[in-house]
Each structure stands twice: as structure tokens, then as C-alpha cells.
Design an enzyme around this catalytic site. Structure first.
Site, short mmCIF file in Angstrom:
data_model
loop_
_atom_site.label_atom_id
_atom_site.label_comp_id
_atom_site.label_asym_id
_atom_site.label_seq_id
_atom_site.Cartn_x
_atom_site.Cartn_y
_atom_site.Cartn_z
N GLU A 1 0.82 -1.22 0.00
CA GLU A 1 0.00 0.00 0.00
C GLU A 1 0.85 1.26 0.00
O GLU A 1 0.44 2.29 -0.54
CB GLU A 1 -0.95 0.00 1.20
CG GLU A 1 -2.06 -1.05 1.14
CD GLU A 1 -1.63 -2.41 1.66
OE1 GLU A 1 -0.42 -2.58 1.98
OE2 GLU A 1 -2.49 -3.31 1.77
N MET B 1 24.07 9.29 3.33
CA MET B 1 23.92 10.58 3.99
C MET B 1 24.16 10.46 5.50
O MET B 1 24.81 11.33 6.11
CB MET B 1 22.52 11.16 3.73
CG MET B 1 22.32 12.56 4.27
SD MET B 1 23.47 13.77 3.53
CE MET B 1 22.57 14.22 2.05
N PHE C 1 -11.72 -7.85 13.31
CA PHE C 1 -10.57 -8.22 12.49
C PHE C 1 -10.26 -7.11 11.48
O PHE C 1 -11.13 -6.66 10.76
CB PHE C 1 -10.85 -9.53 11.75
CG PHE C 1 -9.75 -9.96 10.84
CD1 PHE C 1 -8.51 -10.36 11.35
CD2 PHE C 1 -9.92 -9.94 9.46
CE1 PHE C 1 -7.48 -10.75 10.51
CE2 PHE C 1 -8.89 -10.33 8.61
CZ PHE C 1 -7.67 -10.74 9.14
N GLN C 2 -9.02 -6.69 11.46
CA GLN C 2 -8.52 -5.63 10.58
C GLN C 2 -9.28 -4.31 10.76
O GLN C 2 -9.43 -3.53 9.83
CB GLN C 2 -8.53 -6.07 9.11
CG GLN C 2 -7.49 -7.17 8.83
CD GLN C 2 -7.26 -7.43 7.37
OE1 GLN C 2 -8.13 -7.22 6.54
NE2 GLN C 2 -6.06 -7.91 7.04
N LYS D 1 -17.94 -1.39 5.25
CA LYS D 1 -18.30 -2.43 4.29
C LYS D 1 -19.81 -2.45 4.02
O LYS D 1 -20.25 -2.69 2.90
CB LYS D 1 -17.84 -3.79 4.81
CG LYS D 1 -17.70 -4.84 3.72
CD LYS D 1 -16.91 -6.04 4.20
CE LYS D 1 -16.71 -7.05 3.08
NZ LYS D 1 -15.88 -8.20 3.52
#
Length: 587
Positions: free
Chosen positions: A77, A502, A139-140, A189
Site C-alpha cells: 500500500e 547521507m 478483524f482488521q 463495508k
């Protein structure tokens, strides 16, 4: 009814929006289909994302509309949001990414924060657990609205199907207007499964949200007076020129005023590199002249920039001798870090012509010669050995120079974060705006590869070259899978010094060479690239470099060029932390 002002009843969390366009014919459909139809109504052709449980209804609709809306399946993502950023930065359009709930949503956060600080217009759509499960640690489930609140321009959670079109319309309006930025729309959902009578009204105005400032004429007059009186004026500009599409107006302003002009790394490419008034890059690893003379000018004209600490160094000793004019669309930036004698809250595209019309035609030749003198010093002590080194090992700078020459300053350079980023900004020459894309404010390693993918899809006619270090490249290396699957014609240059360069430079200069956890044992990048179906070559000698760059540029399709460079090369000039800009070091 085309010009009628309509008002809608809206859900909690979304303010009443006023619109001025006719609705499409109402059609009954699911909330998930409404998401896709809303994106199509905003003329979105490409989105980046990764599916998952809570966003599956939308993905099912994306499958149905796959011939109208190109979904790019990234490998993470974070890759999706950076790709949306690259798309937006090069095209000037709103970038769109999509992810599921929980980890899918939280994986977007780095990119959202990056877009927020770099003023990049993107709309992020996330799936969420059903509204009845909110707050149950389902969940999630994660509170992405709460998490993203500090790094979004606006966010909202939608729990009813009928509210989806209004939320998406508002998201696009907010993302693209005023100072652009990221917006997140979180959709439960059950809202995706629910039904609505679909209509889409483009959002043109929101109560209490005024993205287009009204310019105060007296501020223009005050600025004109200061500019006409100045003996040693200096212009500093940032990305506001590009975001405001004000390149032409800006060029007219500096050419009439005759003022030497320096740029931030996000402003790079807004003005041709070879313009006679372009005196170079500001800030920590910027050019010697503009940094030194910031503290000698008698007038500082800041245009579309925000005076971040990378530019100002020790802000308590920044341009204290100068009057300051600050033209900026975000009112919060005026007087935030540097006090302005004249603050002009305005879109630079509107303000600059008003000033240009009134100022006297001037030249500041003797003042400009001071910049040229410092330029010669930097040329003799730094630039020659960077670009035309006598040492055996290749330098990052000479690779950047060759790429710039071979692409004739017409390519889009997408750089990652680290030493190579500074070399890419210092030594790439540009003749076209929107040609330099990098993570300026957040400094996100791993930005370049996915952002370059988005850039190529946002400007398919242009050559896109991404320049990364061996450290940053490995943070999103899995996006080579996206390059393979989508067949993106991308040129990837990995400048490999087997160090986190760096950080190592700072360890050398300020931590007595204690190289704590900066040595990299790297994989075989060539084998990895070829495993993803990407043609690749490694070069470690100067005599082979030019042919290798030519081969990469001419190759039809994705190509990775790994260049072995000196392990302990440093980027100079440099303003150490806590130093004033005029204390910039040449070694």
C-alpha cells in the site's frame, strides 16, 4: 438548471456543500459501484491500490469497470500512495489510491504524511469494517480516520451508501483547491453493500472553506514599493509556482525586476536551469552563492514557499538584515517561521502579474556579479571534482550529469532520499516544469521507485528516470513486481555505495567516523531485477559508464542500471545543523 445552486442534505462529519452543476440521471446502484462511478465522474482514469477484505465490494466493481478505470496493483500500500503522489506531481491532476482496512490503511500513512507536507493532491479511499463492528476491535479494524487526521487536509468516515458521492466529490475539491493536499475517505463495508439512488454533483464550494484568497491591493502596493527601492533584492521560490501553474507569470516577474533567483528542491524545474537569473539551490546542500547572499540581500521576496528549516538553517540568523515579502496561498505559512514585512495571502498566479505590472524595469548587474563570484568559487572547489572527478571510483554527480546530458534536460527525474537526492537536485538541468519529483519535506526513503511508476502513468509521453541509493531502493524494491506486471517503461538507476550514504556522511563529519549501522551488505540487484523481468546492467568503471547510460535511455521498456560509486564521497556545500545559511561549508 445548469447554473442553479443546489444544496444537499449531508451526513454528520460532512458539511453542507454547494454545487453548481446539474446531477447526472439518478440510477439505483450499490455503494461500491457509486465509488467507481464517482471516480469516473471526476475523470479519473488510473488508480493505484491493493485489495483486501473490507474493500472487496469496491474491487468487484472495479473488475466490472476495468475497461474504463485502470487499476494498478502495487505490491504494498505504501507503493500505491507514492505512485498516486508521482502521478499527481507530474500531471497536475489528483492522484488516487485505494486500500483495505487495518494494515492496508495504516500502510498508507507514510505516503499520506509525505503528500501532506509536500502539498500533493491525492484522494485515498480505504475500506472499513461494517459500521456495526466499529469500536469492537474487529478483524482488521483500525481507526484510520483518527490516525490520519494530523496528516490529511480532510478525512471522513462514510457509513451510509447514499453519502458516498458527496464525500468523494468533496474529497476531490478539497484535495485540489487552495494549498493542495491528501484527503482520506474511509467507507464501511455495509455502506459499500448498501444501495442508493446515485447522482454526482461536482463540489465547487464548501461553506467556511475559502481556498482562493482575495488579494489586498494595499499589500501589492507595499510590495511594489519595496521592490522598486531595493538595491540588493533576492527572490526565493518553491513549489507554489508549479502547483499554481504560474511559471510564465513568475518568469515575467523576475525578468522585469531583474532580481537574482534561488529555488527550493520542490521548486526545481519551475524555472529553466540555464535562465540567467537562476542562481541555484537553497538550503542545506544547496549552492554557495544563494545561501551566502541570503544574509546580505536587502530585500527577500519569497514566492510559494514555506521557509522550512532545511532552507533557513538557524532561523534566528536568517536574512535578519532584509525586508521580507512573502507571497503564499496558505495563510498559516506567512509569519510562521520568518516574519514578513509584507505578507501577501494569495495564489501566486494571481498576485505576480499585479506586482509585475507596477514595478519598474530594473537590472541588478553589480549585485548579480556577487552571485557569479561565489559561483566561481563553488565551481572551482566543488563542482569540477564532482562532475569531472580524477579519482578512480565513479561519483554520483558524474552519473547524474551524464543522465541529464543524454536526456537533454527533458526527462522527469524522480529521486529518492539521501546523498543521491542532493546530487540529483544540484546537477540535473531542466527545460520543462514538473520535471523533478522527490520527497522534500518528509524525506521518505523508498519514495522514488513507486513515485516514478505513477509519474510514468501520469505522463506516458515523457522519459522517467528514477535515481535511488542502495538503501532507499530496498525499502520498496518489491514494486519491481508492479513494473513487471504493468509493463511500465521506467529507467531505474541505483547508485550503490554499500552505505546509507547521507547518515554515513554525518557520522564522518560529526561522530568521529563511528559508522554505526550504516554499512550495507547488499543483494545482487541485477539478479533481482532480472527475476522480475527487468533488463539490468551493472557498471563500475568510467570507461563503460556513458555506453551504459546510452543503452538504458535507448532501451524500450523497464531497465535497471546499477552504478558502483565511491563509498565515502560527501555532498558539499553543506550547512551544518544549527548554523546560519551564510556559514555554509565548502569542505
Amino acid at each position: 438548471m445548469a447554473n442553479a445552486v443546489k444544496q444537499k442534505t449531508v451526513f454528520p462529519g460532512i458539511e453542507e456543500a454547494e454545487n453548481s452543476e446539474s446531477p447526472l440521471n439518478k440510477i439505483k446502484m450499490s455503494g461500491s459501484e457509486a465509488v467507481v462511478k464517482s471516480l469516473l465522474a471526476e475523470d479519473v482514469k488510473t488508480i493505484f491500490g491493493y485489495p483486501g477484505g473490507a474493500i472487496m465490494p469496491v474491487y468487484d466493481e472495479l473488475y466490472k469497470y476495468r475497461n474504463e478505470l485502470h487499476h494498478v496493483l502495487t505490491r504494498h500500500e505504501q507503493g500505491a500512495v507514492h505512485a498516486a503522489q508521482g502521478f499527481a506531481r507530474v500531471s497536475g491532476k489528483v492522484g488516487v489510491c485505494i486500500a483495505t482496512s487495518g494494515p492496508g490503511a495504516t500502510n498508507l500513512i507514510t505516503g499520506i504524511a509525505d503528500a501532506y507536507i509536500d502539498s500533493t493532491p491525492i484522494v485515498c479511499i480505504t475500506g472499513q469494517v461494517a459500521s456495526g463492528l466499529l469500536g469492537t476491535d474487529a478483524f482488521q479494524e483500525t481507526d484510520v480516520v483518527g490516525i490520519s487526521m494530523p496528516v490529511t487536509k480532510w478525512n471522513v468516515q462514510v457509513t451510509k451508501a447514499e453519502d458516498i458521492p458527496v464525500a468523494i466529490a468533496k474529497a476531490f475539491h478539497i484535495a485540489a483547491s487552495g494549498r493542495p493536499g491528501p484527503v482520506l475517505v474511509d467507507i464501511t463495508k455495509d455502506a459499500q453493500f448498501g444501495e442508493l439512488d446515485f447522482e454526482y454533483l461536482h463540489c465547487k464550494k464548501i461553506r467556511s472553506y475559502n481556498p482562493r484568497p482575495v488579494i489586498k491591493p494595499e499589500k501589492i502596493d507595499q510590495a511594489v514599493e519595496l521592490i522598486n527601492k531595493a538595491k540588493k533584492p533576492f527572490v526565493v521560490f518553491g513549489q507554489g509556482i508549479i502547483l499554481g501553474e504560474a511559471e510564465k507569470e513568475f518568469k515575467a516577474f523576475i525578468e522585469k525586476s531583474g532580481i537574482p533567483t534561488g529555488w527550493t528542491i520542490l521548486g526545481l524545474s519551475a524555472l529553466d536551469s540555464d535562465h540567467p537569473l537562476n542562481v541555484g539551490m537553497l538550503g542545506m546542500h544547496g549552492n554557495y552563492a544563494p545561501n551566502k547572499l541570503t544574509n546580505e540581500c536587502d530585500l527577500l521576496v519569497a514566492v510559494g514557499m514555506r521557509f522550512d528549516d532545511r532552507v533557513t538553517g538557524d532561523v534566528s540568523r536568517y536574512a535578519k538584515q532584509a525586508k521580507v515579502i512573502h507571497i503564499e496561498i496558505d495563510k498559516a505559512e506567512i509569519n510562521k517561521n520568518v516574519k514578513a514585512d509584507v505578507g501577501i495571502h494569495a495564489d501566486v498566479k494571481e498576485a505576480l502579474p499585479l506586482i509585475t505590472r507596477k514595478i519598474e524595469k530594473r537590472e541588478h548587474e553589480s549585485w548579480l556579479q556577487k552571485f557569479r563570484a561565489y559561483e566561481k568559487t563553488e565551481q572551482d572547489l566543488i563542482i569540477k571534482k564532482d562532475l569531472y572527478p580524477e579519482q578512480d571510483k565513479l561519483t554520483m554527480a558524474e552519473v547524474v550529469r551524464l543522465i541529464s546530458e543524454k536526456t537533454e534536460g527533458k526527462a522527469v527525474i524522480v529521486s529518492d532520499v539521501g546523498q543521491h537526492q542532493m546530487f540529483a537536485c544540484r546537477y540535473s538541468k531542466f527545460k520543462q516544469s514538473k520535471s523533478s519529483i522527490t520527497s522534500g519535506g518528509l524525506g521518505t526513503m523508498g519514495f522514488a521507485l513507486p513515485a516514478a511508476m505513477g509519474a510514468k502513468l501520469g505522463a506516458p509521453e515523457r522519459t522517467i528516470v528514477t535515481i535511488a541509493g542502495d538503501g532507499g531502493f530496498q525499502m520498496t524494491i518489491q514494486e519491481l513486481g508492479t513494473v513487471m506486471q504493468t509493463e511500465i517503461d521506467l529507467k531505474i538507476v541505483v547508485l550503490n555505495n554499500n552505505f546509507l550514504g547521507m547518515v554515513r556522511q554525518w557520522q564522518e563529519l560529526f561522530f568521529d567516523k563511528r559508522y554505526a549501522s550504516t554499512v550495507m551488505t547488499n543483494p545482487d540487484f541485477i539478479t533481482i531485477a532480472k527475476g522480475y523481468g527487468v533488463e539490468a546492467e551493472r557498471v563500475d568503471s568510467r570507461e563503460n559508464l556513458e555506453n551504459a547510460v546510452n543503452k538504458m535511455i535507448d532501451f524500450k521498456g523497464a531497465y535497471l542500471l546499477e552504478v558502483s560509486v565511491g563509498k565515502e564521497d560527501n555532498v558539499f556545500p553543506m550547512i551544518p545543523t544549527g548554523a546560519a545559511v551564510s556559514e555554509i561549508r565548502l569542505d
